[in-house]
Write an enzyme that holds these catalytic residues in place. Sequence first.
Site, short mmCIF file in Angstrom:
data_model
loop_
_atom_site.label_atom_id
_atom_site.label_comp_id
_atom_site.label_asym_id
_atom_site.label_seq_id
_atom_site.Cartn_x
_atom_site.Cartn_y
_atom_site.Cartn_z
N ARG A 13 0.81 -1.24 0.00
CA ARG A 13 0.00 0.00 0.00
C ARG A 13 0.84 1.28 0.00
O ARG A 13 0.35 2.35 0.33
CB ARG A 13 -0.99 0.02 1.17
N LYS A 68 4.33 11.33 -11.37
CA LYS A 68 3.49 10.49 -12.24
C LYS A 68 4.21 9.17 -12.44
O LYS A 68 5.37 9.16 -12.89
CB LYS A 68 3.27 11.16 -13.59
N GLU A 80 11.67 17.56 -24.77
CA GLU A 80 10.98 18.00 -23.54
C GLU A 80 11.60 19.29 -23.02
O GLU A 80 10.91 20.12 -22.43
CB GLU A 80 11.05 16.90 -22.46
N LYS A 116 9.37 22.64 -13.81
CA LYS A 116 8.47 21.52 -13.52
C LYS A 116 8.08 21.53 -12.05
O LYS A 116 6.92 21.31 -11.69
CB LYS A 116 9.12 20.19 -13.91
N GLU A 136 -2.76 17.44 -11.52
CA GLU A 136 -3.22 17.85 -12.85
C GLU A 136 -4.70 18.20 -12.89
O GLU A 136 -5.43 17.79 -13.78
CB GLU A 136 -2.89 16.77 -13.89
N ARG A 143 -1.16 22.04 -14.40
CA ARG A 143 -0.16 21.02 -14.73
C ARG A 143 -0.34 20.47 -16.14
O ARG A 143 0.63 20.00 -16.77
CB ARG A 143 -0.20 19.89 -13.70
N ASN A 162 1.84 18.98 -20.86
CA ASN A 162 1.55 17.99 -21.90
C ASN A 162 1.54 18.57 -23.31
O ASN A 162 1.02 17.95 -24.23
CB ASN A 162 0.19 17.32 -21.63
N HIS A 194 1.81 16.32 -26.27
CA HIS A 194 1.69 14.94 -25.82
C HIS A 194 0.42 14.26 -26.31
O HIS A 194 0.40 13.04 -26.50
CB HIS A 194 1.77 14.85 -24.30
N HIS A 252 1.32 11.00 -28.00
CA HIS A 252 0.89 9.67 -27.52
C HIS A 252 0.20 8.90 -28.64
O HIS A 252 0.34 7.68 -28.75
CB HIS A 252 -0.04 9.80 -26.32
N HIS A 300 9.59 8.39 -27.10
CA HIS A 300 8.59 9.30 -26.55
C HIS A 300 8.90 10.75 -26.94
O HIS A 300 8.02 11.47 -27.43
CB HIS A 300 8.56 9.13 -25.02
N1 LIG Z 1 6.34 10.15 -15.33
C1 LIG Z 1 6.39 11.21 -16.09
O1 LIG Z 1 6.04 12.33 -15.68
C2 LIG Z 1 6.90 11.07 -17.49
C3 LIG Z 1 7.18 12.21 -18.25
C4 LIG Z 1 7.73 12.03 -19.52
C5 LIG Z 1 7.96 10.76 -20.00
N2 LIG Z 1 7.64 9.68 -19.24
C6 LIG Z 1 7.90 8.34 -19.73
O2 LIG Z 1 9.31 8.18 -19.84
C7 LIG Z 1 9.57 7.17 -20.82
C8 LIG Z 1 10.69 7.62 -21.72
O3 LIG Z 1 11.83 7.80 -20.94
P1 LIG Z 1 13.29 7.83 -21.58
O4 LIG Z 1 13.28 8.70 -22.77
O5 LIG Z 1 14.22 8.10 -20.47
O6 LIG Z 1 13.43 6.36 -22.17
P2 LIG Z 1 14.08 5.00 -21.59
O7 LIG Z 1 13.88 4.89 -20.16
O8 LIG Z 1 13.56 3.92 -22.45
O9 LIG Z 1 15.63 5.21 -21.89
C9 LIG Z 1 16.07 5.33 -23.23
C10 LIG Z 1 17.20 4.34 -23.56
O10 LIG Z 1 18.42 4.86 -23.03
C11 LIG Z 1 19.05 3.86 -22.22
N3 LIG Z 1 19.78 4.60 -21.20
C12 LIG Z 1 19.25 5.24 -20.13
N4 LIG Z 1 20.21 5.94 -19.51
C13 LIG Z 1 21.36 5.70 -20.16
C14 LIG Z 1 22.70 6.14 -19.98
N5 LIG Z 1 23.03 7.02 -19.02
N6 LIG Z 1 23.65 5.68 -20.81
C15 LIG Z 1 23.33 4.83 -21.82
N7 LIG Z 1 22.07 4.40 -22.06
C16 LIG Z 1 21.09 4.84 -21.23
C17 LIG Z 1 17.91 3.03 -21.72
O11 LIG Z 1 18.38 1.76 -21.31
C18 LIG Z 1 17.03 2.98 -22.95
O12 LIG Z 1 17.50 2.02 -23.86
C19 LIG Z 1 8.27 6.91 -21.52
O13 LIG Z 1 7.74 5.70 -21.08
C20 LIG Z 1 7.38 8.06 -21.10
O14 LIG Z 1 6.03 7.70 -21.07
C21 LIG Z 1 7.14 9.82 -18.01
#
Ligand SMILES: NC(=O)c1ccc[n+]([C@@H]2O[C@H](COP(=O)([O-])OP(=O)(O)OC[C@H]3O[C@@H](n4cnc5c(N)ncnc54)[C@H](O)[C@@H]3O)[C@@H](O)[C@H]2O)c1
Length: 371
Positions: free
Chosen positions: A135, A157, A199, A241, A251, A255, A259, A262, A266, A279
């Site tokens: 929980r 999030k 972003e 942020k 949100e 907030r 997006n 987005h 998406h 993304h």
């Molecule tokens: N929670 C939120 O508020 C929020 C906001 C924006 C995006 N997201 C989510 O985030 C995700 C995208 O995140 P991302 O772009 O970080 O992608 P990711 O986590 O898939 O990372 C991208 C790639 O880079 C590699 N990698 C990560 N760090 C590395 C490093 N230092 N050196 C070498 N390789 C590395 C990872 O293994 C992966 O292959 C999506 O799922 C999206 O929906 C969430």
Amino acid sequence: MQRPETIKVNVSEPSVTVSLASEKADRSYPIYIDKDLLSNAQLLGSLLGERSVCLVTNDTLSELYLDRVRAVLGADRKVSVVILADGEQYKTLTAYDQVLTAALEERHERSTVFIALGGGVVGDITGFAAATFLRGADFIQMPTTLLAQVDSSVGGKTGINHAMGKNLIGAFHQPIAVVCDTATLETLGDREFSAGVAEVIKYGLIADKDFFRFLIDNAVRLKNRDPEVLAYTIARCCEIKADVVSRDEREGGIRAILNLGHTFGHAIEKEQGFGQWLHGEAVAAGMVMATKISVARGSISSDVLDDLLLFLQCFDLPCEPPSSMTVEVFLSAMQGDKKVQSGRIRYILLSSLGDAAVVGDVSESEIAACL
Ligand SMILES: NC(=O)c1ccc[n+]([C@@H]2O[C@H](COP(=O)([O-])OP(=O)(O)OC[C@H]3O[C@@H](n4cnc5c(N)ncnc54)[C@H](O)[C@@H]3O)[C@@H](O)[C@H]2O)c1
């Protein structure tokens, strides 16, 4: 014009604080931004005390950074490590279950701190697992991509994808700290780095026109990962942020401006198959669409669009959706988005450079005009 400045960090002084104080509790948390923080035993020790840890990462990051973090956690602490498969296509119930099953099998308690070592995918899955483990357990974000450092690790999030759409299962669950080691970006691939830049420029468009100009003027230095520009950029994004999240944690209003791009993005990610478009790439194309509509409505000048396009091209980011994405495909995919309210799709458009608003009345012809 704001100038880059070196962000100095020490344990007692976070770079940025996310203020979430209410009458019930103060859930504010620090964001530490500096190089080599993954090796900072003092920082991690102060955040964790003697608590056990469930450290979640993926099979790429484990090769690069697991030993370093494991060493800093100390030999006396109970630490379990969960290594997930790398990729957006694995941001699923199966991965979430893998984390929870490991934590339960290794008899962790609610006092355990989950640590997410990785990009947004690892962060989102780990945060959701922490939100629901017994929980609710604490978690720390250790973001290693630019996107995660400027965006996904901050704001609480968490979640996973469903075949029906992005991030449809999840929870708001704030981390207790964000430890942002800028040196980890040295191993990040160019494509992933650029996805994070999408972003970054978003923050300028929606919240800070001076920052937008700074980014336009310093695009090449940013592309070269100039440490000074990078440190300033990450801190400024986190400040924006943190400010937006502090004002609207769940949100209910403001907030939603985070997006920008987005809703369209998406739809692109879902239609192309998760993991095909990154993304940030989908957000870039979506942001261009939203900016074009804002220009057509007279809210911003076409110069802003021109600057944005040049900036995105500098980072090899897509400036338009794939040709298979017709208006009909967009509308159908967007109907499944979380941001739909009472059956109406909500769009974020720019009201001026540095300001954005939620809009519900974008017509099919306006969408068609920006494809
Ligand atoms: N929670 C939120 O508020 C929020 C906001 C924006 C995006 N997201 C989510 O985030 C995700 C995208 O995140 P991302 O772009 O970080 O992608 P990711 O986590 O898939 O990372 C991208 C790639 O880079 C590699 N990698 C990560 N760090 C590395 C490093 N230092 N050196 C070498 N390789 C590395 C990872 O293994 C992966 O292959 C999506 O799922 C999206 O929906 C969430």
